[in-house]
Write an enzyme that holds these catalytic residues in place. Structure first.
Site, PDB file in Angstrom:
ATOM      1  CG  ASP A  68      -1.642 -19.981  -0.040  1.00  0.00           C
ATOM      2  OD1 ASP A  68      -0.917 -20.062   0.962  1.00  0.00           O
ATOM      3  OD2 ASP A  68      -1.346 -20.601  -1.008  1.00  0.00           O
ATOM      4  CE1 TYR A  96      -2.957  -3.108  -0.003  1.00  0.00           C
ATOM      5  CE2 TYR A  96      -3.574  -2.138   2.458  1.00  0.00           C
ATOM      6  CZ  TYR A  96      -3.839  -3.129   1.207  1.00  0.00           C
ATOM      7  OH  TYR A  96      -4.769  -4.050   1.409  1.00  0.00           O
ATOM      8  CG  ASP A 113     -12.099  -6.681   6.816  1.00  0.00           C
ATOM      9  OD1 ASP A 113     -11.658  -6.039   7.745  1.00  0.00           O
ATOM     10  OD2 ASP A 113     -12.791  -6.104   5.801  1.00  0.00           O
ATOM     11  CG  ASP A 134      -6.933  -4.279   4.254  1.00  0.00           C
ATOM     12  OD1 ASP A 134      -7.762  -4.269   4.997  1.00  0.00           O
ATOM     13  OD2 ASP A 134      -6.662  -3.799   2.985  1.00  0.00           O
ATOM     14  CE  LYS A 150       1.443 -17.662  -2.291  1.00  0.00           C
ATOM     15  NZ  LYS A 150       0.774 -18.811  -2.116  1.00  0.00           N
TER      16      LYS A 150
END
Ligand code: NAD
Length: 376
Positions: free
Chosen positions: A222, A141, A250, A246, A190
């Protein structure tokens, strides 16, 4: 103790839920003998309407001078044009940047009585108590970006960049948290594909080596996303980079059963942190007095714990919320039917009633330097 808390109610249901949290903190201060001063300012759309900017210099100066900040939410249909030069979320992003808030903490501990609100089977939720620590100021970001046209094709490029220092400080925070919990840190990356993740894993191992009493495991993002809903009780403290965090925060919030229940804390090098519920301004229910204030009230508990070092006071709030839930008090988002729901103010009042019933010891006032003692 004496402290100043800046209140930024913001837009939509923000003012409704922040008002309830302020009342709860006021009562805690009175019960435990603290002098807490509130200083309220506009942010987001409300500030754009009044001043033409999402966060004024005055409001920012007040935040810089404060011991902690409690925010409601920003945004709404009135300011939703994505091409507008001034947008509500600029206030929040500006605040995070100005205060150097590089970590976001989201604890999720579902209430057993609300298991039916979650889409997960109740047996999967038993014993779930997880804190997701998300790196907040680096990664995809914030990396260099390109938008251009090459050989007649439109091209866009974002870069995921981290330094060892940025990784080490957020992973170290996760370890400090784990010391006071079940002593397990899961670092999510990852590393089978991304170079930045390979550095992340290496630095996490280096930090882990300094904490032999805490178990560190690495998971790929994942499979971790899958485990978070198939075996959520297997996690204690989770730490990860900005974008993975992020998404995973959620996902973790789903475990709680309602957006309205979840608190968050954004912290950095200084003591002053920014505390806010994870939900937005909920324009669909704003002004109707039916929003769930629990996420904001629990954010206020995090504020007392992490910025003011008031652990017992934080626990008093968390206990009062749990007792109100156990007593069957429900706002519309967590009620079995419309006839079973109470208003925002009634939920706040019930929580304050339980707070008064806990009768804290008179000498409960104390002050812990969180950053030095590692209490967070
Ligand atoms: P939202 O979180 O505002 O609402 C999603 C759904 O959850 C809605 O149905 C809402 O009624 C419900 N909900 C949210 N909080 C609740 C509560 N406390 N009690 C009961 N129900 C609750 O998300 P959205 O609708 O996608 O966004 C609305 C606005 O909020 C947008 O302008 C968005 O940009 C903004 N937003 C702000 C923040 C923030 O300030 N940090 C975060 C997310 C979204």
């Amino acid at each position: 103790m004496k402290a100043t808390i800046v209140l930024l109610p913001g837009d939509g249901i923000g003012p409704e839920v922040v008002d309830e949290a302020r009342r709860v903190v006021d009562d805690v201060a009175r019960l435990f003998g603290h002098q807490l001063r509130f200083d309220e300012h506009l942010i987001g759309g409300a500030s754009i309407d009044a001043h033409g900017t999402a966060l004024t210099d005055d409001a920012l100066a007040a935040c810089r001078a404060a011991d902690a900040i409690l925010l409601g939410a920003v945004g709404g249909p009135a300011w939703s044009d994505p091409t507008a030069r001034v947008r509500p979320e600029q206030g929040l992003l500006g605040l995070r940047k100005a205060l150097g808030l590089w970590a976001n903490l989201r604890p999720v501990r579902p209430f057993p009585e609300l298991a039916a609100c979650s889409p997960l089977r109740p047996e999967l939720l038993a014993g779930v108590d997880v804190v997701v620590v998300r790196e907040l100021t680096g990664g995809l970001y914030f990396g260099p970006r390109i938008r251009d046209v090459v050989d007649g094709r439109r091209r866009a490029c974002d870069t995921l960049e981290y330094t060892d220092v940025e990784i080490a400080r957020v992973v170290a925070l996760a370890f400090r948290l784990a010391e006071h919990r079940r002593r397990r840190v899961t670092s999510i990356d990852k590393a089978n594909v991304l170079e930045s993740s390979r550095l992340w894993r290496q630095v996490a191992d280096e930090v882990g080596a300094r904490h032999p009493e805490i178990a560190l495991d690495h998971q790929l993002v994942d499979s971790a996303a899958m485990r978070l809903i198939t075996a959520p009780a297997s996690f204690d403290v989770v730490v990860t980079e900005n974008m993975f965090g992020d998404i995973l925060t959620d996902e973790a919030a789903v475990l709680a059963g309602s957006l309205g229940l979840c608190p968050s804390a954004s912290i950095g090098d200084g003591r002053c942190g920014l505390y806010e519920p994870i939900h937005g301004s909920a324009p669909d229910i704003a002004g109707r007095g039916i929003a769930n204030p629990i996420g904001t009230i629990l954010s206020a508990a995090l504020l007392l714990r992490h910025s003011l070092g008031l652990e017992r006071e934080a626990q008093a709030i968390e206990g009062a919320v749990a007792q109100a839930i156990a007593a069957g008090v429900r706002t519309a988002d967590i009620a079995p039917g419309p006839g079973d729901a109470v208003s925002t103010t009634r939920m706040g009042a019930e929580i304050r009633n339980h707070l008064h019933r806990t009768r804290p010891a008179r000498d409960a006032s104390h002050y812990i330097d969180n950053q030095r003692s590692g209490a967070w």
